[in-house]
Design a protein around this motif. Structure first.
Motif, short mmCIF file in Angstrom:
data_model
loop_
_atom_site.label_atom_id
_atom_site.label_comp_id
_atom_site.label_asym_id
_atom_site.label_seq_id
_atom_site.Cartn_x
_atom_site.Cartn_y
_atom_site.Cartn_z
N ARG A 53 84.48 73.07 32.00
CA ARG A 53 83.85 73.98 32.97
C ARG A 53 82.34 73.87 32.82
O ARG A 53 81.81 74.06 31.72
CB ARG A 53 84.29 75.42 32.74
N ILE A 54 81.64 73.56 33.90
CA ILE A 54 80.20 73.40 33.87
C ILE A 54 79.53 74.63 34.46
O ILE A 54 79.82 75.03 35.60
CB ILE A 54 79.76 72.14 34.66
N LEU A 55 78.63 75.24 33.70
CA LEU A 55 77.79 76.33 34.18
C LEU A 55 76.36 75.79 34.14
O LEU A 55 75.81 75.57 33.07
CB LEU A 55 77.92 77.56 33.30
N SER A 56 75.77 75.55 35.31
CA SER A 56 74.50 74.84 35.32
C SER A 56 73.40 75.60 36.04
O SER A 56 73.66 76.44 36.90
CB SER A 56 74.66 73.46 35.97
N SER A 57 72.17 75.29 35.64
CA SER A 57 70.98 75.83 36.29
C SER A 57 69.89 74.79 36.19
O SER A 57 69.69 74.20 35.13
CB SER A 57 70.53 77.13 35.63
N ALA A 58 69.20 74.55 37.29
CA ALA A 58 68.06 73.63 37.31
C ALA A 58 66.86 74.39 37.85
O ALA A 58 66.46 74.21 39.00
CB ALA A 58 68.37 72.40 38.16
N PRO A 59 66.27 75.28 37.05
CA PRO A 59 65.17 76.12 37.55
C PRO A 59 63.94 75.31 37.89
O PRO A 59 63.71 74.23 37.34
CB PRO A 59 64.90 77.06 36.36
N VAL A 60 63.16 75.85 38.82
CA VAL A 60 61.89 75.22 39.20
C VAL A 60 60.76 76.14 38.79
O VAL A 60 60.97 77.31 38.46
CB VAL A 60 61.85 74.92 40.71
N GLU A 61 59.56 75.62 38.81
CA GLU A 61 58.40 76.36 38.30
C GLU A 61 58.22 77.70 39.00
O GLU A 61 57.87 78.70 38.37
CB GLU A 61 57.15 75.50 38.46
N ALA A 62 58.50 77.74 40.30
CA ALA A 62 58.29 78.97 41.05
C ALA A 62 59.26 80.09 40.66
O ALA A 62 59.02 81.25 40.96
CB ALA A 62 58.42 78.69 42.55
N GLU A 63 60.36 79.74 40.00
CA GLU A 63 61.35 80.74 39.59
C GLU A 63 61.01 81.38 38.25
O GLU A 63 61.64 82.36 37.86
CB GLU A 63 62.74 80.10 39.49
N SER A 64 60.06 80.83 37.53
CA SER A 64 59.83 81.27 36.15
C SER A 64 59.36 82.72 36.07
O SER A 64 59.49 83.35 35.02
CB SER A 64 58.82 80.35 35.46
#
Length: 915
Positions: A53-64
């Motif tokens: 089971r994959i739980l993933s997140s690829a945050p970007v700078e604007a989300e910080s």
């Protein structure tokens, strides 16, 4: 997904880590452009294909700057599957954090969110198999989500079936909170010449001559993204630009037309990168009003190879491209983009962040929005994000709105304090204290700054600030709060007499106020300090405080009357009552998800139940206290002292000494005299468990000296004085024993509390035995054993001392009976050091130990399994018994057979002589 080139060895290593029992977190590290994301994607795809089971997140700078954006990526879609199996406070906190439910009036707790996430992950794994948490670019994960990930990483065990894989840019600051986590690191190296050749063919279709390929490999240092950009330079200019990767991107961004460059800045500033959302913001921006078309701008970015549309989302070719575009854009262009994004935001928090970045000067309307949003975010339990919003609101408040600006600065400081950043609190409040005129706001600033400095161990400065706050204000409610702070800190750092004066003043101020909460808290603090001083009158104050508390809707925190009633009972020696009070407070705090009060109540309950002899319960509570201390940096000194105390009773003396050394070093560094007193008590306990009476006596003497300096006379002090008598007498130091007993008598002034009577008999028995008067010693110790108020461990220690006294009287059969009874008590309580002490005493008694009683069938079965080398836990599992039942039965087996160890039992069983 981009084809993986030249990373077979790294892929194999990560696969091995996923199935090993090493650290739960692996960081893929490397500089920008080296292929971290490509490798990360390949691993995720491979594991998904294997059923993980994959739980993933690829945050970007604007989300910080947002709150729980990354955690929502990881858990929002799966929470419904496991919510019913989570403790309700944790499930509720998680749902509010992930915006699945609206918050209540009282703030949620970030620790409850983190603990809920951990339990949710464990439950998901138990139900559905292995889980891989995959995070690309950890440095852009928002701070609240990162705190959860760090919490989880520190506590995952291999058996949990959960792994965390994250990419991290080499050279960037280490993500906060991970310093205590076990981490495996995989640093990506450069690609070979052959690898760069394959990458260039894959991305540009070009096959270069060997000399040119070697040149690009040399210039790029084997960095694939840099090599691609160099190849683009060759295609555009006919030669390789020798600039850095950043300068190559910067050159391409400069070559864009205005619309495409604006679109890239918009992309950089937006957390939501869907084409539709970006198009709406574009239409609200000056670029649209200038006639620029959004589709044309997107095509320009695609044509320049700087972004592409994938699944309705505009994605940059690399985060470096958007970062550079934003950094080089004119400040006015950035503000315009944020205004446009604020106008299209659907979440209040995102709208407020964009509004705050859209202005470079005072703006009362925007400040109002940010303050309101900060309050809403705080209710969701996100302290650091709410603090940043309060702070930005204060910065952009027009100078003429001085009261509003002051209110926002104070709210920012309070939120930063709640978030655990006392240094930020000081940076905010110290200039305000220096600049503001006398009045209520400066008094409040001084009060909050003092609390922050006191938490950091700078209590002398805190006291000075609080005294200044009292000079600044006549407001009775605020004065009562400040005086309570002076009382509480004075109790730990100066003397109980000083604390008592401030507590009485707090009650007087609160009586003048119209605030029942202030009065309830002040009464409870005064009652508590009277209990510490061993003085009468506290119970009436506490009863009144408890009645008031019942009429107040708000939660009064860790210094609430209900909580302090538990403390008063413990310090008055009423252990059963204190256990009941603490358990009630702990249950309420757990239900609310209030980690601070939960920690405080767990500490008090552990301190009480260990006196009652429930070591296993105390151990579980000590783990909870230390766990929250490491998460919040609150109660770090007493949490370690408690853990050491429990470890000592469990016989884990090396671990106990190590963690107590940490606690006492912290107490000395912060000049925390009361905590140092507690540390010496625990040290004496460790030495007692180690069988070193002289060392125990020295530690108790240090504790007595500190207690005398502080003016303390509560139950812990009285108990310690009597235990010092016993230790000093055992060490042959009769003068110290007599001094300690005299100190006890001075404190009780002829009226010792009823609960001390069995301890008094023990102390007198120890002194009599040390003088050689064994007859008097036996009389005193028999009285200690028979006293109905004696707690189980105290009964065991009295029996042990009685066995020694009877042995010296040559009453061997009675001595053996007392020793066997002592051993049975300690075995039942799970206190190996005292079991060992009983064994040593029994070994000194002449004659054969044990009787001729035959083993029952159940006892014989347990004896045979233990003799075969099975652990108590294994035996319990095989026979479907509790571990405690096995331990108690094994104690009876030892007694019947007259053996003292598992090895002796094995020899008896092998010899066939167990009947």
């Amino acid at each position: 997904m981009t084809e993986l080139v030249g990373r077979g060895a790294e892929l194999a290593r990560v696969s091995a880590w996923l199935r090993g029992d090493g650290p739960p977190l692996l960081l893929l590290e490397g500089p920008p452009g080296l292929g971290k994301t490509t490798l990360w994607q390949a691993i995720v795809a491979e594991e998904a294909g294997r059923g993980t089971r994959i739980l993933s997140s690829a945050p970007v700078e604007a989300e910080s700057g947002l709150s729980y954006s990354g955690l929502a990526d990881l858990l929002a879609s799966d929470l419904a599957d496991v919510r019913a199996m989570l403790p309700p406070p944790q499930a509720r906190a998680l749902a509010v954090a992930l915006r699945l439910e609206d918050p209540s009036e009282s703030a949620a707790d970030e620790t409850a969110v983190a603990r809920g996430a951990l339990e949710a992950l464990r439950t998901l794994s138990a139900r559905g198999g292995r889980i891989l948490i995959a995070i690309d670019d950890l440095r852009w994960l928002d701070a609240p989500s990162l705190a959860v990930v760090a919490y989880v990483a520190r506590r995952l065990q291999p058996a949990d079936g959960v792994r965390i894989l994250a990419t991290h840019r080499l050279g960037a600051p280490e993500p906060a909170g991970l310093e205590r986590a076990a981490i495996e690191r995989l640093t990506l190296g450069p690609l070979s010449v052959g690898g760069i050749h394959r990458v260039l063919r894959l991305h540009t279709g070009a096959s270069l001559p060997r000399p040119r390929l070697l040149e690009i490999h040399s210039l790029s240092l084997g960095n694939p993204l840099h090599a691609i950009e160099l190849m683009r330079s060759i295609e555009t200019h006919g030669s390789a630009d020798r600039g850095t990767l950043a300068s190559l991107f910067g050159g391409r961004i400069d070559a864009l037309e205005d619309g495409a460059r604006g679109a890239l800045v918009l992309l950089a500033a937006s957390a939501d990168r869907s084409i539709d959302r970006l198009a709406a913001a574009w239409d609200a921006s000056p670029l649209a009003t200038a006639g620029e078309a959004w589709p044309h701008a997107v095509r320009s970015l695609e044509g320049a190879g700087l972004a592409s549309v994938v699944g309705g989302v505009l994605r940059p070719v690399h985060p470096l491209a958007t970062h550079i575009a934003y950094e080089v854009a004119a400040p006015s262009a950035r503000r315009a983009v944020h205004r446009a994004l604020a106008g299209t935001a659907v979440v209040d928090e995102e709208r407020a962040l964009h509004l705050g970045r859209s202005t470079d000067g005072p703006d009362g309307d925007v400040a109002d929005v940010m303050e309101a949003t900060a309050h809403a975010v705080r209710v969701r339990g996100v302290r650091a994000v709410s603090a940043a919003l309060f702070e930005r609101a204060a910065v952009i408040t027009p100078p003429e709105q001085a009261e509003a600006q002051g209110r926002r600065w104070l709210a920012a400081a309070a939120a930063w304090f709640d978030a655990g950043d006392t240094h930020r609190v000081e940076r905010i409040l110290q200039p305000l204290v220096d600049a503001w005129p006398p009045g209520a706001q400066r008094a409040e600033a001084r009060w909050h700054l003092g609390i922050a400095l006191d938490e950091a161990g700078r209590w002398q400065e805190a006291v000075g600030l609080w005294r200044g706050a009292l000079d600044d204000t006549d407001d009775p409610t605020l004065r009562a709060s400040v005086q309570c702070s002076l009382a509480i800190t004075g109790m730990y750092t100066e003397s109980v007499a000083v604390a008592q004066g401030w507590a009485a003043a707090a009650v007087e101020s609160a009586e003048r106020s119209a605030d029942p909460a202030a009065l309830a808290r002040s009464l409870a603090v005064h009652a508590f300090i009277l209990a510490l001083a061993g003085q009468p009158g506290g119970q009436a104050l506490m009863d009144r405080a408890l009645v008031l508390e019942g009429t107040i809707d708000e939660h009064l925190g860790e210094w609430s009357p209900a909580a302090l009633a538990a403390e008063c009972a413990r310090h008055a020696g009423d252990i059963p009552a204190s256990i009941g009070h603490y358990a009630t407070v702990l249950d309420r705090a757990t239900t609310r998800g209030d980690a601070n009060v939960e920690q405080w109540a767990a500490f008090g309950l552990a301190s009480a139940v260990i006196l009652a002899g429930d070591v296993e319960r105390a151990s579980a509570l000590a783990d909870l206290v230390l766990d929250i201390a490491d998460q919040t940096d609150v109660m770090r000194i007493p949490a370690r002292s408690l853990r050491a105390r429990v470890d000592a009773h469990r016989g884990e003396l090396v671990a106990a000494r190590a963690i107590l050394a940490e606690s006492m070093a912290m107490a000395r560094a912060g000049d925390e005299t009361t905590h140092l007193f507690g540390g010496y008590i625990v040290l004496a306990t460790i030495e007692t468990c180690a069988g070193d009476a002289p060392a125990a006596a020295r530690a108790y003497l240090e504790a007595r000296t500190l207690a005398d300096r502080l003016g303390m006379a509560h139950a812990t002090v009285l108990r310690a004085h009597l235990l010092e008598v016993e230790a000093a007498a055992a060490a042959g130091q009769l003068a110290q024993a007599d001094d300690a007993y005299a100190a006890f008598e001075r404190l009780v002034n002829g009226s010792p509390p009823r609960w001390t009577e069995p301890l008094i008999h023990r102390a007198n028995g120890a002194r009599a035995a040390a003088r050689g008067d064994t007859t008097s010693a036996v009389t005193e110790l028999e009285a200690a054993v028979d006293d109905g108020l004696a707690l189980p461990p105290d009964v065991g220690r009295a029996l042990l001392a009685l066995a020694a006294a009877l042995r010296r009287e040559r009453r061997y059969r009675q001595a053996r009976d007392a020793g066997e009874r002592a051993r049975a008590v300690f075995a039942e309580l799970g206190m190996p050091p005292f079991v060992a002490a009983a064994d040593r005493e029994l070994a000194r008694i002449p004659g054969r130990r044990g009787g001729g009683d035959e083993l029952t069938p159940a006892e014989a079965r347990i004896a045979s399994l233990v003799a075969a080398g099975r652990s108590n836990r294994d035996v319990a599992a095989e026979l479907v018994l509790s571990v405690k039942t096995v331990e108690v039965t094994l104690t009876r087996v030892y007694e019947k057979l007259g053996v003292r160890s598992r090895s002796e039992l094995g020899a008896r069983v092998r010899a066939g002589s167990t009947d």
